[in-house]
Write a protein that holds these residues in place. Structure first.
Motif: not given
Length: 159
Positions: A45-71
């Motif tokens: 379940a933690m791995a599934v949550e990881d995937g959902a959280a990563l997908g969600q936070v990357l969806n919030l990124v508006q430009n490539s410069g925000q990827i480090p912040l998303a991570l």
């Protein structure tokens, strides 16, 4: 009457200082980041949550410069959650494996109302304890990364 047994160790990983490389080009998640014993039945379940959280936070990124912040947001939110679940799993393993004696009897007394089908407000059995159920099974990984992303991106700049 068992003539053969298999020894199968249950292992839990130690908390890591980082899941994201300094270059922000590599991320670990799932068991590679937070292996845990199965006593809360939450490893996958933690791995599934990881995937959902990563997908969600990357969806919030508006430009490539925000990827480090998303991570960074992903790492901050997920490390806290997963390491708390890792601790809960270790604790549950101890609770379920008390040797016969005072701790085992106290645990069994604490779980008696639930075993008898009576109303209870708390239980040593983390799987049915109402507070633990809310914390463990009512968690929304996507909402948590969105909340932290908003906090981090709406903070006033010091520049």
């Amino acid at each position: 009457m068992i003539d053969k047994t298999l020894k199968w160790p249950l292992m839990s990983g130690a908390p890591l200082p980082r899941w994201v490389s300094p270059s922000a080009r590599l991320l670990i998640m799932g068991d590679s980041a937070h292996a845990m014993v199965p006593y809360m039945s939450q490893g996958a379940a933690m791995a599934v949550e990881d995937g959902a959280a990563l997908g969600q936070v990357l969806n919030l990124v508006q430009n490539s410069g925000q990827i480090p912040l998303a991570l960074e947001v992903f790492e901050q939110v997920r490390m806290k959650r997963c390491y708390q679940m890792q601790e809960a799993s270790l604790l549950n393993g101890k609770l379920w494996h008390f040797p016969d004696g005072p701790e085992q009897r106290a645990r069994d007394r604490d779980m008696k109302p639930e075993v008898e089908g009576k109303h209870f407000l708390s239980s040593a059995n983390q799987w049915s304890d109402p507070v633990t159920q809310w914390w463990a099974y009512g968690y929304d990984a996507e909402a948590e990364v969105v909340k932290v992303w908003k906090e981090r991106t709406s903070a006033p700049s010091l520049l």
